[in-house]
Design a protein around this motif. Structure first.
Motif, PDB file in Angstrom:
ATOM      1  N   PRO A  96       0.830  -1.215   0.000  1.00 15.22           N
ATOM      2  CA  PRO A  96       0.000   0.000   0.000  1.00 15.22           C
ATOM      3  C   PRO A  96       0.866   1.268   0.000  1.00 15.22           C
ATOM      4  O   PRO A  96       1.957   1.273   0.583  1.00 15.22           O
ATOM      5  CB  PRO A  96      -0.806  -0.097   1.295  1.00 15.22           C
ATOM      6  N   TYR A  97       0.409   2.325  -0.671  1.00 19.41           N
ATOM      7  CA  TYR A  97       1.187   3.561  -0.762  1.00 19.41           C
ATOM      8  C   TYR A  97       0.251   4.761  -0.752  1.00 19.41           C
ATOM      9  O   TYR A  97      -0.910   4.650  -1.137  1.00 19.41           O
ATOM     10  CB  TYR A  97       2.021   3.575  -2.052  1.00 19.41           C
ATOM     11  N   VAL A  98       0.775   5.891  -0.294  1.00 20.33           N
ATOM     12  CA  VAL A  98      -0.021   7.129  -0.255  1.00 20.33           C
ATOM     13  C   VAL A  98       0.889   8.291  -0.655  1.00 20.33           C
ATOM     14  O   VAL A  98       2.054   8.347  -0.260  1.00 20.33           O
ATOM     15  CB  VAL A  98      -0.593   7.381   1.170  1.00 20.33           C
ATOM     16  N   ASN A  99       0.351   9.208  -1.427  1.00 18.26           N
ATOM     17  CA  ASN A  99       1.074  10.424  -1.825  1.00 18.26           C
ATOM     18  C   ASN A  99       1.138  11.384  -0.633  1.00 18.26           C
ATOM     19  O   ASN A  99       0.124  11.599   0.035  1.00 18.26           O
ATOM     20  CB  ASN A  99       0.284  11.069  -2.978  1.00 18.26           C
ATOM     21  N   VAL A 100       2.315  11.964  -0.344  1.00 17.87           N
ATOM     22  CA  VAL A 100       2.391  12.946   0.755  1.00 17.87           C
ATOM     23  C   VAL A 100       3.168  14.193   0.319  1.00 17.87           C
ATOM     24  O   VAL A 100       4.225  14.092  -0.298  1.00 17.87           O
ATOM     25  CB  VAL A 100       3.050  12.363   2.038  1.00 17.87           C
ATOM     26  N   GLU A 101       2.590  15.344   0.642  1.00 13.24           N
ATOM     27  CA  GLU A 101       3.252  16.594   0.257  1.00 13.24           C
ATOM     28  C   GLU A 101       3.527  17.503   1.447  1.00 13.24           C
ATOM     29  O   GLU A 101       4.050  18.598   1.276  1.00 13.24           O
ATOM     30  CB  GLU A 101       2.422  17.303  -0.823  1.00 13.24           C
ATOM     31  N   SER A 102       3.158  17.057   2.639  1.00 15.18           N
ATOM     32  CA  SER A 102       3.435  17.855   3.832  1.00 15.18           C
ATOM     33  C   SER A 102       3.528  16.911   5.022  1.00 15.18           C
ATOM     34  O   SER A 102       3.136  15.743   4.937  1.00 15.18           O
ATOM     35  CB  SER A 102       2.300  18.855   4.078  1.00 15.18           C
ATOM     36  N   ILE A 103       4.017  17.453   6.122  1.00 19.18           N
ATOM     37  CA  ILE A 103       4.175  16.611   7.316  1.00 19.18           C
ATOM     38  C   ILE A 103       2.822  16.155   7.860  1.00 19.18           C
ATOM     39  O   ILE A 103       2.692  15.042   8.366  1.00 19.18           O
ATOM     40  CB  ILE A 103       5.057  17.341   8.369  1.00 19.18           C
ATOM     41  N   ASP A 104       1.802  16.993   7.686  1.00 14.27           N
ATOM     42  CA  ASP A 104       0.462  16.586   8.142  1.00 14.27           C
ATOM     43  C   ASP A 104      -0.069  15.434   7.305  1.00 14.27           C
ATOM     44  O   ASP A 104      -0.646  14.481   7.824  1.00 14.27           O
ATOM     45  CB  ASP A 104      -0.514  17.774   8.073  1.00 14.27           C
ATOM     46  N   VAL A 158      10.277  17.148   0.413  1.00 17.36           N
ATOM     47  CA  VAL A 158       9.801  17.272  -0.973  1.00 17.36           C
ATOM     48  C   VAL A 158       8.647  16.285  -1.195  1.00 17.36           C
ATOM     49  O   VAL A 158       8.466  15.361  -0.396  1.00 17.36           O
ATOM     50  CB  VAL A 158      10.948  16.981  -1.978  1.00 17.36           C
ATOM     51  N   PRO A 159       7.861  16.470  -2.271  1.00 16.75           N
ATOM     52  CA  PRO A 159       6.780  15.521  -2.544  1.00 16.75           C
ATOM     53  C   PRO A 159       7.294  14.076  -2.525  1.00 16.75           C
ATOM     54  O   PRO A 159       8.353  13.781  -3.069  1.00 16.75           O
ATOM     55  CB  PRO A 159       6.294  15.922  -3.937  1.00 16.75           C
ATOM     56  N   ALA A 160       6.530  13.222  -1.875  1.00 18.04           N
ATOM     57  CA  ALA A 160       7.019  11.863  -1.625  1.00 18.04           C
ATOM     58  C   ALA A 160       5.851  10.878  -1.615  1.00 18.04           C
ATOM     59  O   ALA A 160       4.695  11.276  -1.696  1.00 18.04           O
ATOM     60  CB  ALA A 160       7.739  11.837  -0.277  1.00 18.04           C
ATOM     61  N   ILE A 161       6.196   9.602  -1.535  1.00 17.58           N
ATOM     62  CA  ILE A 161       5.165   8.621  -1.231  1.00 17.58           C
ATOM     63  C   ILE A 161       5.586   7.897   0.038  1.00 17.58           C
ATOM     64  O   ILE A 161       6.782   7.809   0.347  1.00 17.58           O
ATOM     65  CB  ILE A 161       4.914   7.591  -2.365  1.00 17.58           C
ATOM     66  N   VAL A 162       4.602   7.419   0.761  1.00 16.78           N
ATOM     67  CA  VAL A 162       4.914   6.589   1.908  1.00 16.78           C
ATOM     68  C   VAL A 162       4.333   5.205   1.617  1.00 16.78           C
ATOM     69  O   VAL A 162       3.245   5.079   1.069  1.00 16.78           O
ATOM     70  CB  VAL A 162       4.407   7.242   3.221  1.00 16.78           C
ATOM     71  N   GLU A 163       5.151   4.188   1.903  1.00 20.13           N
ATOM     72  CA  GLU A 163       4.764   2.816   1.557  1.00 20.13           C
ATOM     73  C   GLU A 163       4.778   1.929   2.792  1.00 20.13           C
ATOM     74  O   GLU A 163       5.646   2.107   3.664  1.00 20.13           O
ATOM     75  CB  GLU A 163       5.815   2.175   0.636  1.00 20.13           C
ATOM     76  N   GLY A 164       3.910   0.952   2.795  1.00 17.47           N
ATOM     77  CA  GLY A 164       3.958  -0.057   3.845  1.00 17.47           C
ATOM     78  C   GLY A 164       5.271  -0.813   3.759  1.00 17.47           C
ATOM     79  O   GLY A 164       5.730  -1.131   2.655  1.00 17.47           O
ATOM     80  N   PHE A 165       5.916  -1.068   4.903  1.00 16.29           N
ATOM     81  CA  PHE A 165       7.178  -1.812   4.920  1.00 16.29           C
ATOM     82  C   PHE A 165       6.870  -3.281   4.658  1.00 16.29           C
ATOM     83  O   PHE A 165       5.993  -3.862   5.290  1.00 16.29           O
ATOM     84  CB  PHE A 165       7.856  -1.652   6.287  1.00 16.29           C
ATOM     85  N   VAL A 166       7.596  -3.869   3.719  1.00 18.54           N
ATOM     86  CA  VAL A 166       7.361  -5.277   3.384  1.00 18.54           C
ATOM     87  C   VAL A 166       8.395  -6.137   4.100  1.00 18.54           C
ATOM     88  O   VAL A 166       9.597  -5.982   3.891  1.00 18.54           O
ATOM     89  CB  VAL A 166       7.454  -5.513   1.857  1.00 18.54           C
ATOM     90  N   ASP A 167       7.895  -7.024   4.965  1.00 15.55           N
ATOM     91  CA  ASP A 167       8.783  -7.928   5.693  1.00 15.55           C
ATOM     92  C   ASP A 167       9.031  -9.132   4.773  1.00 15.55           C
ATOM     93  O   ASP A 167       8.465 -10.199   4.948  1.00 15.55           O
ATOM     94  CB  ASP A 167       8.091  -8.344   6.996  1.00 15.55           C
ATOM     95  N   PHE A 168       9.894  -8.899   3.778  1.00 15.97           N
ATOM     96  CA  PHE A 168      10.014  -9.893   2.706  1.00 15.97           C
ATOM     97  C   PHE A 168      10.901 -11.081   3.071  1.00 15.97           C
ATOM     98  O   PHE A 168      11.739 -10.999   3.960  1.00 15.97           O
ATOM     99  CB  PHE A 168      10.527  -9.239   1.425  1.00 15.97           C
ATOM    100  N   GLN A 169      10.675 -12.166   2.330  1.00 17.83           N
ATOM    101  CA  GLN A 169      11.547 -13.334   2.425  1.00 17.83           C
ATOM    102  C   GLN A 169      12.782 -13.074   1.573  1.00 17.83           C
ATOM    103  O   GLN A 169      13.899 -13.279   1.994  1.00 17.83           O
ATOM    104  CB  GLN A 169      10.749 -14.537   1.908  1.00 17.83           C
TER     105      GLN A 169
END
Ligand code: ADP
Ligand code: MG
Length: 378
Positions: free
Chosen positions: A122-130, A176-187
Motif C-alpha cells: 500500500p502507498y499514499v502520496n504525501v506533500e506535507s508533514i500533516d 519534498v513531494p514523496a510517497i509513503v509505503e507499507g514496509f514489506v517484511d520480505f523473504q
C-alpha cells in the motif's frame, strides 16, 4: 519499427557503467556510439565514439544527439521526459517519453501498476508533514518514505518505525513531494529482466531467469541465479513482468524488482526502463547479455537466447573497498571467476566500481565461494 543497420549510430543519455557495457557489446555488432554525460571522464568516455558534455536532461544535448544518431537509449531513468518528447518525431527513442514520464515519478509508477492490477505494497502520496502523519494511519508502521523523483540506491528514502521518527524522516528526504509505503517484511528480493521488441511488426519477448538479490544499505550487493523458487512463484513474477512491458508497448530491456513475502506472495517494488545492476549476471552468465539484448531490441533485431549457461553469483564492488590498496590477485587466480571493472575514478563510498561473477555447478557452494572472495577484499 524499422531496422537500424550496423554502421548506424546509437545515442546513449548517461555515460555510466551501463552505457559502457552497452557500448562494449554494441561495438562488436558494428554500431557507433555517442553519449551524453556531464562528466568528461565518465565510465564510457574512452570507448564512446563521441561525447556531448551536458546534463542528462539537457534539451540542447537531446536536440544535438537527435541530429547525429539513428536511435536513442538511456543508461538512467533520470532523463527529463520532456527532452525525449522533443526529439521523438526525429529519431526513435527507447524508452519513450511516455514510459519515462510514468516511471521516473514513484507516484505515477505505482498508479500505473495499480491500474494494471499488479500486487504491490500500500502507498499514499504525501506533500506535507500533516499528510505524512495521516498517511501513516493508512499504511501502518513501520513504513518507508520515498521522494517521488530522483531516488536511487536507497537515496531519498527513510524508514519510519515510530511516530516520533516523522520529523527526522521528513527532514532526511528534504521535505519534498514523496510517497509513503507499507514496509514489506520480505523473504527475498527478486528481479525479472525482460526484453521486448518488434521484428517485422511481430512482438517478440525474451525473459531471463529469475534472479535473487541481496542488498546492503539499500544497494545491491549480490545476485544469485537460479533464485531457487518453485515454478508457481516464478510464473507469477514473469506474468507481472510481461503485463507491464505489454501495457507500455515497450521496446528494450526492462528490469522489474519484486519482493517475495514470507507467505509466498509476489509484490512489485519498482521498475527500471533500462539495463540493470541485477542483470549483470547475464554478461558472461547467459547466452546473450542484457547489454547485447538492449542493442538487439532497439535496432529491431531478433532477440538473443536468454539461457543461463550455468549457475552464477554476481557480487558488486563498491568504492568503499578501495579505501586501502585493493588486491584482486586471489580473485583473478580463482577458476570460474570473472572480474569486471568500470574504469571509474575516483573511488568513493557507495560508488559502483565493478563486479565479479562466480560460475559453476552448485549454487550454495558458489554463493559461499563468492562471500569468501569478497571478504578477502575487505
Ligand atoms: N516498502 C519497502 N519495504 C521493505 N523494504 C523496502 C521497501 N522499499 C524499499 N525497500 C528496500 O530498499 C531498497 C531500495 O529501495 P527501492 O524502492 O528499490 O529504491 P531505489 O533502488 O530506487 O533506491 C530495496 O531494494 C529494499 O531493500
Ligand atoms: Mg531499487
Amino acid at each position: 519499427m524499422s531496422m537500424i543497420l550496423p554502421g548506424s549510430t546509437i545515442g546513449i543519455i548517461g555515460g555510466g557503467q551501463l552505457a559502457r557495457m552497452m557500448i562494449l557489446e554494441g561495438r562488436k555488432m558494428g554500431y557507433h556510439f555517442v553519449i551524453v554525460d556531464p562528466a568528461q571522464d565518465c565510465a564510457s568516455h574512452d570507448i564512446a565514439n563521441d561525447q556531448i558534455v551536458a546534463s542528462w536532461s539537457s534539451l540542447n544535448a537531446a536536440l544535438q544527439l537527435a541530429k547525429v544518431c539513428d536511435v536513442i537509449t538511456v543508461d538512467t531513468e533520470h532523463v527529463a521526459w520532456q527532452s525525449i518528447q522533443a526529439i521523438e518525431d526525429q529519431v526513435p527513442a527507447y524508452p519513450s517519453s511516455i514510459v519515462l514520464k510514468n516511471v521516473q515519478d514513484r507516484l505515477s509508477q505505482r498508479d500505473f501498476l495499480q491500474k494494471l492490477d499488479i500486487a504491490q505494497t500500500p502507498y499514499v502520496n504525501v506533500e506535507s508533514i500533516d499528510e505524512l502523519r495521516n498517511a501513516i494511519d493508512q499504511v501502518g508502521l513501520p513504513c518507508v518514505l520515498k521522494t517521488r523523483t530522483s531516488g536511487y540506491d536507497g537515496k531519498g528514502q527513510a524508514v519510519i518505525k515510530d511516530k516520533d521518527d516523522i520529523h527526522v524522516a521528513w527532514d532526511k528526504i528534504g521535505r519534498v513531494p514523496a510517497i509513503v509505503e507499507g514496509f514489506v517484511d520480505f523473504q527475498d528480493e527478486v528481479s525479472v529482466l525482460v526484453a521486448r521488441t518488434r521484428v517485422n511488426s511481430q512482438v517478440r519477448i525474451a525473459t531471463y531467469p529469475l534472479a535473487k538479490n541481496i542488498h546492503r544499505k539499500h544497494i545491491l550487493h549480490k545476485t544469485v541465479v537460479p533464485a531457487g523458487y518453485p515454478e508457481n512463484i516464478e510464473k507469477n513474477c514473469f506474468q507481472f513482468a510481461h503485463k507491464i512491458v505489454d501495457a507500455f508497448d515497450y521496446i528494450g530491456i526492462m528490469a522489474i524488482e519484486m519482493f517475495v513475502t514470507k507467505q509466498g506472495e509476489v509484490l512489485v517494488n519498482e521498475i527500471a526502463p533500462r539495463t540493470h545492476n541485477s542483470g549483470h549476471f547475464t554478461y558472461g552468465g547467459c547466452v546473450t547479455s542484457q547489454f547485447e539484448q538492449q542493442i538487439r531490441a532497439i535496432t529491431g533485431q531478433s532477440l538473443g537466447a536468454t539461457t543461463l549457461i550455468e549457475p552464477v553469483v554476481m557480487v558488486n564492488l563498491l568504492g568503499d573497498l578501495w579505501k586501502e590498496d585493493i588486491n584482486f590477485q586471489t580473485l583473478m587466480q580463482t577458476p570460474g571467476v570473472t572480474l569486471h571493472l568500470y574504469d571509474k575514478h575516483p573511488a568513493k563510498p557507495g560508488r559502483k566500481m565493478g563486479h565479479f561473477l562466480v560460475q559453476g555447478q552448485d549454487i550454495e557452494a558458489l554463493s559461499a565461494k563468492a562471500d569468501d572472495l569478497y571478504n578477502q577484499l575487505t
